[in-house]
Motif scaffolding. Structure first.
Motif, PDB file in Angstrom:
ATOM      1  N   GLU A  55      -1.839  37.467   6.459  1.00 16.71           N
ATOM      2  CA  GLU A  55      -1.393  36.065   6.389  1.00 16.71           C
ATOM      3  C   GLU A  55      -0.460  35.895   5.200  1.00 16.71           C
ATOM      4  OE1 GLU A  55      -3.343  31.740   5.359  1.00 16.71           O
ATOM      5  OE2 GLU A  55      -4.392  33.587   4.936  1.00 16.71           O
ATOM      6  N   GLN A  59       3.332  34.753   5.229  1.00 21.61           N
ATOM      7  CA  GLN A  59       3.746  33.563   4.473  1.00 21.61           C
ATOM      8  C   GLN A  59       4.850  33.906   3.493  1.00 21.61           C
ATOM      9  OE1 GLN A  59       0.379  31.697   2.786  1.00 21.61           O
ATOM     10  NE2 GLN A  59      -0.315  30.866   4.723  1.00 21.61           N
ATOM     11  N   GLY A  66      12.807  31.002   4.279  1.00 20.81           N
ATOM     12  CA  GLY A  66      13.072  29.596   4.003  1.00 20.81           C
ATOM     13  C   GLY A  66      14.116  29.411   2.913  1.00 20.81           C
ATOM     14  N   GLY A  78      15.573  14.974  -5.359  1.00 15.87           N
ATOM     15  CA  GLY A  78      14.696  16.082  -5.743  1.00 15.87           C
ATOM     16  C   GLY A  78      15.258  17.411  -5.313  1.00 15.87           C
ATOM     17  N   GLU A  98       8.976  26.349  -3.927  1.00 17.87           N
ATOM     18  CA  GLU A  98       9.320  25.249  -3.035  1.00 17.87           C
ATOM     19  C   GLU A  98       8.287  24.143  -3.208  1.00 17.87           C
ATOM     20  OE1 GLU A  98      11.014  25.905   0.744  1.00 17.87           O
ATOM     21  OE2 GLU A  98      10.855  28.070   0.540  1.00 17.87           O
ATOM     22  N   PRO A  99       8.695  22.890  -2.979  1.00 24.28           N
ATOM     23  CA  PRO A  99       7.782  21.773  -3.254  1.00 24.28           C
ATOM     24  C   PRO A  99       6.469  21.845  -2.484  1.00 24.28           C
ATOM     25  CG  PRO A  99       9.995  20.963  -2.862  1.00 24.28           C
ATOM     26  CD  PRO A  99      10.024  22.426  -2.578  1.00 24.28           C
ATOM     27  N   HIS A 100       6.477  22.450  -1.296  1.00 23.39           N
ATOM     28  CA  HIS A 100       5.270  22.393  -0.467  1.00 23.39           C
ATOM     29  C   HIS A 100       4.372  23.616  -0.655  1.00 23.39           C
ATOM     30  CE1 HIS A 100       8.183  24.649   1.882  1.00 23.39           C
ATOM     31  NE2 HIS A 100       7.180  25.186   2.536  1.00 23.39           N
ATOM     32  N   SER A 102       1.342  25.602  -2.296  1.00 26.33           N
ATOM     33  CA  SER A 102       0.157  25.305  -3.093  1.00 26.33           C
ATOM     34  C   SER A 102       0.043  26.338  -4.193  1.00 26.33           C
ATOM     35  CB  SER A 102      -1.094  25.308  -2.223  1.00 26.33           C
ATOM     36  OG  SER A 102      -1.389  26.618  -1.797  1.00 26.33           O
ATOM     37  N   GLN A 105      -1.314  29.558  -2.838  1.00 27.16           N
ATOM     38  CA  GLN A 105      -0.289  30.352  -2.171  1.00 27.16           C
ATOM     39  C   GLN A 105       0.530  31.130  -3.206  1.00 27.16           C
ATOM     40  OE1 GLN A 105       1.649  27.526   0.320  1.00 27.16           O
ATOM     41  NE2 GLN A 105       3.137  28.967   1.116  1.00 27.16           N
ATOM     42  N   LEU A 144      -0.292  21.392  -6.109  1.00 27.18           N
ATOM     43  CA  LEU A 144       1.058  21.813  -5.766  1.00 27.18           C
ATOM     44  C   LEU A 144       1.566  22.765  -6.845  1.00 27.18           C
ATOM     45  CD1 LEU A 144       2.666  18.460  -4.572  1.00 27.18           C
ATOM     46  CD2 LEU A 144       1.828  20.341  -3.169  1.00 27.18           C
ATOM     47  N   CYS A 146       4.527  23.407  -7.731  1.00 24.22           N
ATOM     48  CA  CYS A 146       5.629  22.874  -8.534  1.00 24.22           C
ATOM     49  C   CYS A 146       5.144  21.931  -9.629  1.00 24.22           C
ATOM     50  CB  CYS A 146       6.645  22.178  -7.639  1.00 24.22           C
ATOM     51  SG  CYS A 146       5.984  20.774  -6.754  1.00 24.22           S
TER      52      CYS A 146
ATOM     53  N   TRP B   4       1.665  22.824   4.237  1.00 18.99           N
ATOM     54  CA  TRP B   4       2.284  21.516   4.371  1.00 18.99           C
ATOM     55  C   TRP B   4       3.653  21.644   5.004  1.00 18.99           C
ATOM     56  CZ3 TRP B   4      -0.103  22.291  -0.667  1.00 18.99           C
ATOM     57  CH2 TRP B   4      -1.286  21.561  -0.823  1.00 18.99           C
ATOM     58  N   LYS B   5       4.024  20.594   5.734  1.00 16.58           N
ATOM     59  CA  LYS B   5       5.416  20.517   6.174  1.00 16.58           C
ATOM     60  C   LYS B   5       6.265  20.225   4.941  1.00 16.58           C
ATOM     61  CE  LYS B   5       5.375  17.414   9.550  1.00 16.58           C
ATOM     62  NZ  LYS B   5       5.701  16.637  10.738  1.00 16.58           N
ATOM     63  N   ARG B   6       7.552  20.489   5.082  1.00 14.89           N
ATOM     64  CA  ARG B   6       8.419  20.339   3.920  1.00 14.89           C
ATOM     65  C   ARG B   6       8.507  18.890   3.427  1.00 14.89           C
ATOM     66  NH1 ARG B   6      12.338  23.714   2.512  1.00 14.89           N
ATOM     67  NH2 ARG B   6      12.013  25.847   3.175  1.00 14.89           N
ATOM     68  N   PHE B   7       8.653  18.787   2.135  1.00 13.53           N
ATOM     69  CA  PHE B   7       8.936  17.490   1.525  1.00 13.53           C
ATOM     70  C   PHE B   7       9.656  17.763   0.217  1.00 13.53           C
ATOM     71  CE2 PHE B   7       4.528  18.740   0.545  1.00 13.53           C
ATOM     72  CZ  PHE B   7       4.589  18.857  -0.829  1.00 13.53           C
ATOM     73  N   ALA B   8      10.333  16.754  -0.304  1.00 18.15           N
ATOM     74  CA  ALA B   8      10.946  16.894  -1.623  1.00 18.15           C
ATOM     75  C   ALA B   8       9.942  16.423  -2.667  1.00 18.15           C
ATOM     76  CB  ALA B   8      12.221  16.079  -1.694  1.00 18.15           C
ATOM     77  N   HIS B   9      10.142  16.822  -3.910  1.00 15.72           N
ATOM     78  CA  HIS B   9       9.179  16.506  -4.956  1.00 15.72           C
ATOM     79  C   HIS B   9       9.931  16.108  -6.216  1.00 15.72           C
ATOM     80  CE1 HIS B   9       6.320  17.319  -8.208  1.00 15.72           C
ATOM     81  NE2 HIS B   9       5.387  17.063  -7.317  1.00 15.72           N
ATOM     82  N   VAL B  10       9.560  14.966  -6.769  1.00 14.76           N
ATOM     83  CA  VAL B  10      10.232  14.491  -7.976  1.00 14.76           C
ATOM     84  C   VAL B  10       9.197  14.242  -9.059  1.00 14.76           C
ATOM     85  CG1 VAL B  10      11.717  12.705  -8.948  1.00 14.76           C
ATOM     86  CG2 VAL B  10      11.935  13.311  -6.546  1.00 14.76           C
ATOM     87  N   LEU B  37      -2.880  14.837  -0.351  1.00 18.67           N
ATOM     88  CA  LEU B  37      -2.502  16.162   0.144  1.00 18.67           C
ATOM     89  C   LEU B  37      -3.341  16.563   1.354  1.00 18.67           C
ATOM     90  CD1 LEU B  37      -1.847  18.043  -3.210  1.00 18.67           C
ATOM     91  CD2 LEU B  37      -0.168  17.244  -1.569  1.00 18.67           C
ATOM     92  N   ARG B  41      -1.685  17.562   4.784  1.00 20.95           N
ATOM     93  CA  ARG B  41      -1.891  18.903   5.341  1.00 20.95           C
ATOM     94  C   ARG B  41      -2.329  18.814   6.807  1.00 20.95           C
ATOM     95  NH1 ARG B  41      -4.743  22.311   1.468  1.00 20.95           N
ATOM     96  NH2 ARG B  41      -2.966  23.657   1.331  1.00 20.95           N
TER      97      ARG B  41
END
Lengths: 236, 320
Positions: A55, A59, A66, A78, A98-100, A102, A105, A144, A146, B4-10, B37, B41
């Motif tokens: 996995e 990923q 990506g 952002g 990347e923002p998404h 964890s 991960q 997250l 980030c 998670w599906k993509r998103f922007a983060h500020v 979250l 998710r």
């Protein structure tokens, strides 16, 4: 079920061969390293730990793909990638994340520490992915990556490497069966001992309340943590 | 594990910056993230945020101060810090106990007080993954719990057809302690803070952010307590919980997980106000609290009514 047994058999053959090959120089390869290799050879992994590795590999592949993609034009502010610097088990790392992603991960797929496990599927309900972040026992699956810029993170590997008495206490008390949830328990217990070096049994039960163990070894954890507290050296 | 599906983060630097991004639409505010979250998710809501605004990078929102006759708690104060705070444990016992009984130690280390009171309501149809039940709370046309399995749902009726309950443990404590919630726009009485919206649970505008929780210091002889009934001691959301503040001729009692928002049991308050706290009076207050309660058709959630009665009784007795 039969093919699964077949795969297992095949892998144990692989292992024997490998052990024979390594035999002359002494057997240094860890079980996990072996399983990683075996997973690639077999191609259809069935064991839990191999699945995790596979996995992770997929990923990581996705992540890499990506980043190569041209980012879709977005009206939202952002950056697509954030550069973060963090300390994991004393080592300093810098990643473009990347923002998404964890934290779990990031630790498993990129930093290479595989002790944060996944059991509940990212609901924050099992405690298997616990790591210590800035002195707090947190769930790495609900954090997250980030947002971890500048964070100081400890995983079970780091705690074991530092020879913290909690490890030997867990062994002495047989405070595990299959061991899958153990890294989470160890991190939670270590975070408790960092804050409170003389906990009572009630404190231990309270602190470990968020860790689940499917083998139901619950009764063995409080004595293990209390033993570790007794064996803590001042300043350790 | 589902990613998670993509998103922007500020990372917001100020409240105003965060607020202006929220005003842009399709944005969500993240502090502890333990509720948000999870909903993202499992794609519980039909709308997925395009951008997350991180409030944790705004400085000066993590504090507990007692000054000017009130306790001031910053929005980013973690629940575990509230549990460990001696001032809160001694004088605002209901809040300390409510924070202590929330979720697990890990979630308390991550989750903030402001986040706990702003969490989405809980209903297994609403929370089903991939928006399988597009219920009234998500802009749909019906409440699936009304005809379905509603054993954990409201015992005080529906609000705009929704039967989901507010699951917060700290919310009833704040109502009982007569708290005020300060946002970047106004000061709201705790009792007025919750409201059924789609899909939220508070009166906050889209660009409104909780900055502080203020609790008046209770007078001498006033005690508060919090009691929770859940299946498991740790982790679980409440089946019913209750916070009470009694003493000095005053009484405030608030139940939660029984209604769409924290349910202030004014009938119980009237029954105990100025009276001695003893078994009989507390029992009468408990009975008064649930006098207006009614099981849903099919009686699946009828069992919650005697529990609510007992929670009120025990919370009042704990204030003795």
């Amino acid at each position: 079920m039969i093919p699964e047994l077949g795969e297992r058999g095949k892998m144990s053959d692989e292992k024997e061969k490998k052990e024979q090959q390594e035999g002359k120089e002494g057997f240094h390869i860890s079980r996990r390293d072996f399983l990683k290799d075996a997973g690639l050879v077999v191609g259809a992994p069935t064991l839990g730990s191999i699945s995790a590795t596979a996995e992770a590999a997929t990923q990581a592949g996705k992540g890499a793909a990506g980043t190569k993609e041209t980012p879709a034009p977005s009206a939202t502010p952002g950056p697509e990638l954030t550069t973060i610097e963090l300390t994991v088990n004393g080592g300093k790392y810098r990643y473009a994340v990347e923002p998404h992603w964890s934290l779990r991960q990031l630790l498993r797929d990129h930093v290479g520490y595989t002790s944060p496990k996944d059991w509940c599927g990212g609901q924050g309900a099992c405690g298997s992915c616990t790591v210590i972040m800035n002195g707090r026992a947190v769930l790495s699956c609900m954090t997250l990556a980030c947002e971890c810029d500048g964070a100081k993170i400890e995983t079970a590997e780091g705690i074991a490497k530092a020879k913290h008495p909690i490890i030997q206490a867990y062994i002495n008390n047989n405070a595990f069966q299959c061991g899958y949830c153990t890294p989470g328990f160890v991190c939670t217990a270590k975070a408790l001992l960092d804050k409170n070096s003389t906990p009572t049994e009630a404190d231990v039960r309270d602190a470990l309340g968020g860790n689940l163990c499917r083998c139901a070894t619950y009764q063995r954890h409080p004595p293990a943590v209390l033993e570790a507290a007794r064996n803590l050296k001042p300043g350790a | 594990m589902k990613t998670w599906k993509r998103f922007a983060h500020v990372n917001a630097k100020t409240i105003d910056e965060a607020s202006s991004i929220l005003r842009g639409g399709k944005a969500a505010l993240i502090s502890g993230g333990t509720d948000l979250l999870g909903t993202m998710r499992f794609e519980i809501l039909p709308d997925y945020p395009e951008v997350l605004v991180n409030l944790k990078t705004v400085p000066g929102l993590d504090y507990v101060k007692e000054e000017g006759g009130m306790l001031r708690i910053g929005a980013l104060t973690r629940l575990e810090d509230i549990v460990r705070n001696d001032t809160i444990r001694n004088k605002y016992a209901a809040l300390a106990e409510a924070a202590h009984r929330t979720a697990t130690p890990h979630i308390r280390e991550m989750g903030t007080l402001a986040g706990n009171i702003c969490q989405f309501n809980r209903c297994w149809y609403f929370r089903n993954p991939d928006n399988r039940f597009n219920c009234i709370r998500k802009g749909g046309k019906q409440c699936f719990a009304m005809m379905g399995d509603n054993r954990y749902h409201s015992i005080f009726g529906a609000v705009k057809m929704c039967l989901a309950v507010n699951p917060s443990d700290t919310a009833p404590a704040l109502v009982a302690l007569n708290a005020k919630i300060k946002t970047n726009k106004r000061l709201i009485e705790a009792e007025q803070f919750w409201e059924m919206t789609v899909p939220g649970s508070t009166v906050l505008a889209a660009d409104e952010i909780v900055t502080e929780i203020q609790i008046p210091t209770p007078g001498a002889g006033v005690k508060s307590a919090f009691i929770k009934f859940a299946i498991r001691k740790s982790i679980d959301f409440p089946i019913v919980n209750c916070a009470a503040m009694v003493g000095g001729g005053q009484a405030r009692v608030c139940l939660n997980a029984v209604y769409n928002k924290p349910y202030r049991a004014t009938a119980a308050e009237e029954a105990i106000k100025g009276k001695a706290i003893n078994e009989d009076n507390a029992d009468a207050a408990g009975a008064a609290a649930v006098a207006a309660a009614k099981a849903l058709p099919g009686d699946r959630n009828k069992w919650k009514i005697p529990i609510a009665k007992t929670m009120v009784k025990r919370a009042i007795l704990a204030c003795a």
